[in-house]
Write a protein that holds these residues in place. Structure first.
Motif, PDB file in Angstrom:
ATOM      1  N   ILE A 419       5.540  -4.235  -2.927  1.00 37.91           N
ATOM      2  CA  ILE A 419       4.140  -4.107  -3.469  1.00 37.91           C
ATOM      3  C   ILE A 419       4.293  -2.950  -3.891  1.00 37.91           C
ATOM      4  N   GLU A 420       3.976  -2.812  -5.399  1.00 35.38           N
ATOM      5  CA  GLU A 420       2.704  -1.521  -5.329  1.00 35.38           C
ATOM      6  C   GLU A 420       1.398  -1.869  -5.730  1.00 35.38           C
ATOM      7  N   ASN A 421      -0.009  -1.345  -5.128  1.00 34.19           N
ATOM      8  CA  ASN A 421      -0.949  -1.342  -5.250  1.00 34.19           C
ATOM      9  C   ASN A 421      -1.895  -0.170  -5.986  1.00 34.19           C
ATOM     10  N   LYS A 422      -1.949  -0.310  -7.391  1.00 36.29           N
ATOM     11  CA  LYS A 422      -2.592   0.327  -8.412  1.00 36.29           C
ATOM     12  C   LYS A 422      -3.778   1.417  -8.495  1.00 36.29           C
ATOM     13  N   ILE A 423      -4.165   0.601  -7.144  1.00 41.13           N
ATOM     14  CA  ILE A 423      -5.680   1.075  -6.783  1.00 41.13           C
ATOM     15  C   ILE A 423      -5.628   1.869  -5.930  1.00 41.13           C
ATOM     16  N   THR A 424      -4.941   1.590  -4.600  1.00 46.84           N
ATOM     17  CA  THR A 424      -5.317   2.516  -3.150  1.00 46.84           C
ATOM     18  C   THR A 424      -3.848   3.482  -3.906  1.00 46.84           C
ATOM     19  N   PHE A 425      -3.136   3.119  -4.709  1.00 48.57           N
ATOM     20  CA  PHE A 425      -1.961   4.300  -4.965  1.00 48.57           C
ATOM     21  C   PHE A 425      -1.488   4.322  -3.970  1.00 48.57           C
ATOM     22  N   GLN A 426      -0.653   2.902  -3.515  1.00 47.98           N
ATOM     23  CA  GLN A 426       0.218   3.284  -2.546  1.00 47.98           C
ATOM     24  C   GLN A 426       1.407   2.053  -2.700  1.00 47.98           C
ATOM     25  N   ALA A 427       2.747   2.687  -2.504  1.00 47.94           N
ATOM     26  CA  ALA A 427       3.603   1.729  -2.299  1.00 47.94           C
ATOM     27  C   ALA A 427       4.708   1.612  -1.362  1.00 47.94           C
ATOM     28  N   GLY A 428       4.821   0.027  -0.887  1.00 54.17           N
ATOM     29  CA  GLY A 428       5.940   0.006  -0.096  1.00 54.17           C
ATOM     30  C   GLY A 428       6.231  -1.715   0.269  1.00 54.17           C
ATOM     31  N   TRP A 429       6.882  -1.658   1.108  1.00 60.90           N
ATOM     32  CA  TRP A 429       7.513  -3.123   2.061  1.00 60.90           C
ATOM     33  C   TRP A 429       6.648  -4.027   2.746  1.00 60.90           C
ATOM     34  N   ASN A 430       5.442  -4.265   2.313  1.00 56.25           N
ATOM     35  CA  ASN A 430       4.436  -4.979   2.734  1.00 56.25           C
ATOM     36  C   ASN A 430       4.514  -6.134   3.470  1.00 56.25           C
ATOM     37  N   LYS A 431       6.203  -6.844   3.125  1.00 52.98           N
ATOM     38  CA  LYS A 431       5.755  -8.259   3.799  1.00 52.98           C
ATOM     39  C   LYS A 431       7.111  -8.712   4.376  1.00 52.98           C
ATOM     40  N   ARG A 432       7.244  -9.588   5.419  1.00 55.53           N
ATOM     41  CA  ARG A 432       8.977  -9.361   5.924  1.00 55.53           C
ATOM     42  C   ARG A 432       8.632 -11.130   5.694  1.00 55.53           C
ATOM     43  N   ILE A 433       9.058 -12.047   5.395  1.00 58.43           N
ATOM     44  CA  ILE A 433       9.241 -13.743   5.518  1.00 58.43           C
ATOM     45  C   ILE A 433      11.037 -14.161   5.752  1.00 58.43           C
ATOM     46  N   THR A 434      10.193 -14.785   6.963  1.00 56.05           N
ATOM     47  CA  THR A 434      12.166 -15.249   7.761  1.00 56.05           C
ATOM     48  C   THR A 434      12.160 -16.370   7.563  1.00 56.05           C
ATOM     49  N   GLU A 459      -0.623 -13.412   0.707  1.00 49.04           N
ATOM     50  CA  GLU A 459       0.201 -11.665   0.713  1.00 49.04           C
ATOM     51  C   GLU A 459       0.927 -11.971   0.004  1.00 49.04           C
ATOM     52  N   CYS A 460       2.759 -12.556   0.156  1.00 44.92           N
ATOM     53  CA  CYS A 460       3.383 -12.542  -0.459  1.00 44.92           C
ATOM     54  C   CYS A 460       3.342 -13.167  -2.099  1.00 44.92           C
ATOM     55  N   ALA A 461       2.328 -13.974  -2.127  1.00 44.02           N
ATOM     56  CA  ALA A 461       2.336 -14.320  -3.358  1.00 44.02           C
ATOM     57  C   ALA A 461       1.610 -13.310  -4.313  1.00 44.02           C
ATOM     58  N   VAL A 488      17.859  -5.973  -5.389  1.00 48.08           N
ATOM     59  CA  VAL A 488      16.909  -6.035  -5.205  1.00 48.08           C
ATOM     60  C   VAL A 488      16.687  -7.233  -6.058  1.00 48.08           C
ATOM     61  N   VAL A 489      16.188  -8.953  -5.771  1.00 49.96           N
ATOM     62  CA  VAL A 489      15.873  -9.536  -6.735  1.00 49.96           C
ATOM     63  C   VAL A 489      14.735 -10.358  -7.149  1.00 49.96           C
ATOM     64  N   PRO A 490      14.158 -11.604  -8.064  1.00 46.91           N
ATOM     65  CA  PRO A 490      12.765 -11.338  -7.873  1.00 46.91           C
ATOM     66  C   PRO A 490      12.750 -12.369  -6.959  1.00 46.91           C
ATOM     67  N   MET A 491      11.495 -12.262  -6.980  1.00 48.22           N
ATOM     68  CA  MET A 491      10.687 -13.695  -6.093  1.00 48.22           C
ATOM     69  C   MET A 491      10.318 -14.964  -6.646  1.00 48.22           C
ATOM     70  N   GLY A 492      11.174 -16.042  -8.024  1.00 47.34           N
ATOM     71  CA  GLY A 492      10.482 -16.660  -8.148  1.00 47.34           C
ATOM     72  C   GLY A 492      10.426 -17.604  -7.561  1.00 47.34           C
ATOM     73  N   TRP A 493      11.875 -17.876  -6.793  1.00 44.24           N
ATOM     74  CA  TRP A 493      11.104 -19.662  -6.031  1.00 44.24           C
ATOM     75  C   TRP A 493      10.955 -19.043  -4.746  1.00 44.24           C
ATOM     76  N   ILE A 494      10.250 -18.402  -4.230  1.00 45.46           N
ATOM     77  CA  ILE A 494       9.109 -18.093  -3.059  1.00 45.46           C
ATOM     78  C   ILE A 494       8.680 -19.039  -3.588  1.00 45.46           C
ATOM     79  N   VAL A 495       7.779 -17.948  -4.412  1.00 46.84           N
ATOM     80  CA  VAL A 495       6.404 -17.761  -4.540  1.00 46.84           C
ATOM     81  C   VAL A 495       5.793 -19.509  -6.193  1.00 46.84           C
ATOM     82  N   ASN A 496       6.834 -19.877  -6.328  1.00 41.66           N
ATOM     83  CA  ASN A 496       6.712 -20.502  -7.121  1.00 41.66           C
ATOM     84  C   ASN A 496       5.555 -22.046  -7.051  1.00 41.66           C
ATOM     85  N   THR A 497       5.932 -22.544  -5.202  1.00 46.85           N
ATOM     86  CA  THR A 497       4.896 -22.881  -5.292  1.00 46.85           C
ATOM     87  C   THR A 497       3.110 -22.780  -5.516  1.00 46.85           C
ATOM     88  N   LYS A 498       3.175 -21.299  -4.820  1.00 45.35           N
ATOM     89  CA  LYS A 498       1.968 -20.995  -4.861  1.00 45.35           C
ATOM     90  C   LYS A 498       2.113 -20.784  -6.435  1.00 45.35           C
TER      91      LYS A 498
END
Length: 1081
Positions: A419-434, A459-461, A488-498
């Motif tokens: 994720i990239e946060n343009k407000i805090t100007f931070q980027a990183g690997w912020n979410k791990r999903i088992t 957070e995942c969404a 790298v892959v898009p997270m469409g199937w993970i976020v679909n329900t949300k």
């Protein structure tokens, strides 16, 4: 491998017990040197060789001067200091290879003292140990080497040479200080060199028992390659004075080095744990992928059991905790990083409080990592694809041998969101999903899971892209890697329900429109992009500014290449990102070699708000290699195009319209080839007919020097010279590419490449491209060629330089961008051939000047002087030329001056014909690099045209519209305005009109209004019903089209282009590298 590491410390303790309390290996059974002054030759038995600095030797020469030479002429020279800076003034003809344990002015053996009554008693012993006769000693030494060096595991020497200097002193002590060991004690040294080899690898152990002799700058320890190939320091002279008291390994007074290759590696460890400036950290392998996961071995300071060892990586200080292997080395895994290129790595012994040892390693862009090192995400059809918006069962697999040799080791499987946060100007690997809810053994190789069981919270969404990781739970069991990652892959199937709960069933459209409205707020970045080259020939030739896209190119055999640019045969990317925004341009070309426009095809050229290769200083939103590009330019393509069956793709193409070629200006070229034939930027022809180092190109930011010498491979060719070395200075960075001569081993590589005096290798796939501060150096050889014989240097200002070896000589191609001001032997680009012979201090020579005049008045004026030399071991030019006019015309040369000259000077038809081909290629490029006048895109949005050639003189007819009804004039011609510019005539009036919903109201009749209203209601009902069915279908089967699928109906199936046979070839052009294909957008 994990079991091996468990045994390593036990092996080390055994050796420690054997050598405890002493630094020297037993030398008393050795042979005593009896020659007073000349070195003693020692032949290696059994026809074996000793690899040293990339060369193989069959004999040693033991010297009184504290060295083991590979030539009888190697000796101490009073006052001579070996160093990179001093090499710039040295003469390579007097440069001999040797290993210096303690280079000094040694006293000849058995020399009488000045009192005449006593004899100097220094002794030198040598002994050859063979595996066949001294196996115990040899095996013990081999185990010690394995324990003392990173990356060395199974070294078993076949022989060892042990040389010991006992109680020796220098000439100063006897001749000046007047010592005699009775009334005045001499300063004495006792030290030892142990040289071990198995015929491929070789090592040196320096043991110092006593170091009393006062050192000076010319008393040194190190390794001299000889033949002008460089010096590598083992330790500074200041440290050499106290070498016996300092710790260079687990034993005080012992120092270790790996010496078979040009880059000397230090083993052991440094007892000085706190240094300022920092000590040099040793790391292997010297590269890692940006996503991390590799296991590194590191050495530097001597380690203790109580140390808390950490590695710090790069700009944003990512950390990795390490495990001690023994007191001389540790293992650390590479964390997930957000930068690439040369990245600093520093070691802490106190849990990140202080860092006293560091080095740089190469961090590789994810697309350049080999596929076998990645987790494979399986495509098992609809509903089982990782890049869908809905999935049922998903599968992945990995190579277990990379993770652990124990098949029962447990791995954890996660999806990691970026994720990239343009407000805090931070980027990183912020979410791990088992993804795994049971223990998975590494030996299972594959894993399948029910995608609908994966829960995505708020957070995942917020994440849009990520990677799948397979992590070894117990890092002590790791082999080459602790973690493996997917692409790298898009997270469409993970976020679909949300997304369904937040935006409804058409959430892809909602996300597309939201992105479109946000993205269009600031489009200034498009104005700063490089214009695309107008055709593929220009794109291939302009290698200083454009390089091959690894995901879509002519040379790839990957059936899934160009997946985001269907129908293209080759894409290039701008090498440099824009300065402020970090944006990049991508230009794609079809089978006809013409630029493909995004306005004409959804598979066209699309610029990138975030450069795929990232932009320094990286790590921040918009600048992270690959990942920022995915967020800004790729996942949005999924929202608008791939996940909506291209229904919303115009939103994307409107925001990523092709930066056309209307403002593109081609580069210009100059060449040096054959027997020093030169072709200048404005096309002047001549040859260099004298030896020396000369300035080929001189400009504000870049300087290129060429070394011309008589061929060392063909000494019979006395009439001409060839190019043997090229040096490039870009600001404070110096790149040297030198032809390896016949006296050294050329079986592995034929060129030496040094950056700032340090040898670099480009023999492993991920290391074929290396980025430095001012330049990038690329191994441009075909992947099947492992000789490292062709290199491209890309300078940040757009200058491209290619240096290639063929037929035991160098050729050089230099491409400069427009408006580039330069001088030198390659001339200046001002379209005036009459001023190419401009001497360094001004003036000019006529075009018809004789070869002698050209050499004496023009070439010699550009000779390197001592104060301006930056290539070591310079060859200073003399006013002794080989210039002989020749008018011989050979029929086979087709009147080509270079061919005729080379045939006359060498008598070699093959070499002459090779030069003829270079000349012909130069002429071809002169034609191909002429500016292409283009009117740019015939901008009628949503239109379908009969052709897509927008160059001067072309006529384009609009046939219909993809959307709406065509109105206006349909045919346009790109015409010359008469002032050097061009335009579409007549003025563009055509457009694709979309009927408005209230169009029928203009009739004014009440009945018409009623009918129109009823029709609208009916349409709404039908649309609602169709959408309902589509939503149910799409929610179960939103897929990504693969390039093997048919083109989307109503779009690219109407995009037609002619084939150009030039673009069916898979041969890499000059300056362009044949890459391993990997997904790239």
């Amino acid at each position: 491998m994990a079991a091996m590491y468990a045994r390593v410390y036990l092996c080390l303790t055994g050796i420690l017990f054997q050598v405890k309390g002493q630094v020297l290996f037993d030398y008393r059974n050795g042979n005593e040197v009896t020659l007073q002054s000349r070195p003693t030759p020692v032949l290696i038995p059994g026809g074996q060789k000793f690899p040293f600095f990339g060369q193989l030797y069959n004999a040693f020469y033991v010297s009184k001067d504290g060295i083991v030479g590979f030539s009888p002429d190697a000796e101490y020279v009073t006052g001579k200091v070996y160093s990179f800076d001093r090499e710039k003034l040295a003469n390579e003809l007097e440069d001999y290879p040797f290993i210096a344990t303690f280079l000094y002015g040694g006293v000849p053996l058995n020399t009488p003292f000045q009192n005449g009554n006593d004899i100097y008693g220094g002794k030198i012993y040598f002994q050859i140990l063979l595996n066949s006769t001294s196996s115990r000693d040899i095996e013990s030494m081999g185990r010690y080497i394995n324990d003392a060096f990173i990356g060395v595991y199974n070294f078993t020497p076949s022989y060892a040479l042990v040389i010991t200097w006992v109680n020796v002193t220098d000439l100063y002590q006897i001749s000046v200080a007047g010592c005699n060991d009775k009334l005045k004690k001499c300063q004495k040294n006792t030290f030892q060199a142990v040289l071990l080899s198995d015929g491929k690898k070789s090592f040196a152990i320096f043991n110092y028992q006593q170091t009393e002799i006062t050192t000076n700058p010319s008393y040194q320890a190190g390794f001299n390659a000889g033949n002008g190939r460089g010096w590598s320091e083992a330790m500074p002279s200041s440290k050499l004075q106290n070498a016996a008291a300092l710790q260079g390994s687990n034993i005080t007074g012992r120092y270790l080095y790996k010496i078979d290759q040009e880059r000397i590696l230090t083993g052991g460890c440094n007892g000085q744990r706190e240094l300022s400036p920092n000590g040099r950290l040793q790391v292997t392998p010297g590269f890692a992928g940006m996503l991390g996961g590799e296991m590194l071995e590191v050495s530097g300071p001597c380690l203790r059991r109580e140390d808390r060892i950490f590695l710090r990586f790069g700009t944003e200080s990512a950390y990795s905790e390490c495990s001690m292997i023994n007191t001389m080395k540790a293992r650390c895994s590479v964390p997930m990083l957000l930068e690439r290129g040369e990245v600093n790595v520093a070691l802490s012994l106190d849990e990140k409080a202080n860092f006293y040892y560091d080095t740089d390693i190469t961090i590789v862009h994810p697309s350049r990592m080999p596929k076998e090192t990645k987790v494979k995400l399986h495509d098992n059809g609809p509903g089982q694809r990782w890049n869908e918006t809905y999935a049922t069962t998903l599968a992945l697999s990995w190579d277990p041998n990379l993770l652990s040799t124990d098949p029962n080791a447990i791995v954890d499987i996660n999806f990691v969101g970026f994720i990239e946060n343009k407000i805090t100007f931070q980027a990183g690997w912020n979410k791990r999903i088992t993804l795994n809810h049971r223990d998975v053994r590494v030996g299972e190789r594959t894993f399948m899971f029910n995608a609908t069981d994966v829960f995505c919270d708020a957070e995942c969404a917020r994440c849009e892209v990520g990677v799948v990781e397979v992590t070894l739970r117990d890092k002590s069991m790791a082999a080459e890697r602790r973690v493996m990652f997917s692409g790298v892959v898009p997270m469409g199937w993970i976020v679909n329900t949300k997304m369904l709960s937040m935006y409804g069933s058409n959430w892809q459209h909602t996300k597309c429109v939201a992105w479109y409205n946000e993205d269009r707020k600031d489009m200034r970045w498009l104005e700063n992009l490089e214009y695309c080259p107008c055709n593929l020939q220009l794109a291939l030739a302009d290698f200083g500014r454009w390089q091959t896209d690894v995901g879509c190119n002519l040379y790839s055999n990957d059936p899934h290449k160009c997946r985001f640019h269907l129908g293209a045969v080759h894409c290039v990317r701008a090498v440099q990102p824009t300065r402020q925004e970090g944006a990049g341009n991508q230009c794609c070309y079809g089978h006809n070699g013409q630029l493909r426009f995004a306005a004409d095809t959804f598979q066209g050229s699309t610029p990138d708000r975030s450069h795929d290769w990232g932009a320094a200083p990286y790590v921040k939103p918009g600048f992270v290699p690959s990942l920022s590009h995915w967020i800004q330019d790729v996942v949005t393509f999924y929202y608008c195009c791939l996940w909506t069956d291209y229904q919303d793709c115009d939103y994307y193409m409107d925001q990523r319209g092709t930066r056309d070629c209307s403002g593109y200006s081609p580069p210009n070229q100059a060449m040096v080839f054959g027997q020093s034939n030169v072709r200048t930027f404005d096309g002047q022809k001549y040859h260099v007919c004298g030896e020396g180092d000369f300035v080929l190109l001189n400009s504000t930011d870049v300087k290129i020097v060429g070394r011309f010498q008589k061929s060392p491979f063909n000494p019979q060719n006395t009439k001409s010279v060839i190019l043997t070395a090229v040096g490039v200075q870009a600001r404070n960075e110096v790149v040297e590419i030198k032809l390896k001569g016949p006296e050294v081993d050329r079986s592995i590589r034929t060129l030496d490449v040094l950056v700032n005096g340090e040898f670099h290798y480009f023999d492993q796939g991920p290391q074929r491209w290396k980025d430095f501060k001012e330049t990038a150096v690329v191994n441009s050889d075909d992947l099947s060629n492992t000789k490292e014989s062709n290199f491209t240097i890309i300078v940040k200002n757009g200058v491209g330089i290619q240096v290639a070896e063929e037929n035991d000589m160098l050729s050089l191609i230099v491409m400069i961008p427009p408006q580039f001001n330069s001088s030198g032997l390659l001339g200046s680009w001002n379209n005036n051939i009459n001023d190419e012979f401009t001497p360094a201090k001004g003036g000019s020579l006529p075009m018809n000047a004789s070869p002698t005049q050209i050499y004496e008045q023009f070439i010699l004026s550009w000779a390197i002087e001592r104060k301006s030399s930056f290539i070591p071991f310079p060859v200073f030019a003399k006013n002794i030329s080989l210039c002989t006019p020749t008018s011989d015309q050979q029929p086979s040369c087709l009147s080509d001056s270079a061919c005729n000259y080379d045939l006359w000077s060498t008598g070699n038809t093959t070499l002459a014909q090779r030069s003829l081909k270079f000349s012909q290629r130069f002429q071809e490029l002169q034609t191909e690099l002429k500016p292409v006048r283009s009117c740019g895109l015939l901008n009628v949005p949503r239109s379908i045209k009969d052709n897509y050639n927008y160059s001067l003189g072309s006529t384009v007819t609009i046939q219909s519209c993809r959307i709406g009804r065509f109105t206006g004039r349909s045919q346009y011609t790109c015409t010359d305005k008469g002032d050097g510019s061009q335009e579409w005539t007549p003025p563009i009036t055509g457009s694709c009109q979309v009927a408005s919903a209230d169009e029928g109201l203009n009739e004014g009749a009440i009945a018409g209004i009623v009918i129109a209203v009823l029709l609208v209601i009916l349409i709404v009902v039908v649309i609602a019903f169709v959408c309902f069915k589509r939503q149910r279908s799409s929610s179960n089967n939103k897929t990504t089209k693969r390039e093997s699928d048919e083109m989307p109906a109503g779009k690219d199936i109407l995009y037609k282009e002619d084939d150009d046979p030039r673009y069916s070839s898979a041969q890499p052009p000059m300056g362009q590298k044949k890459h391993i294909s990997e997904e790239s957008v």
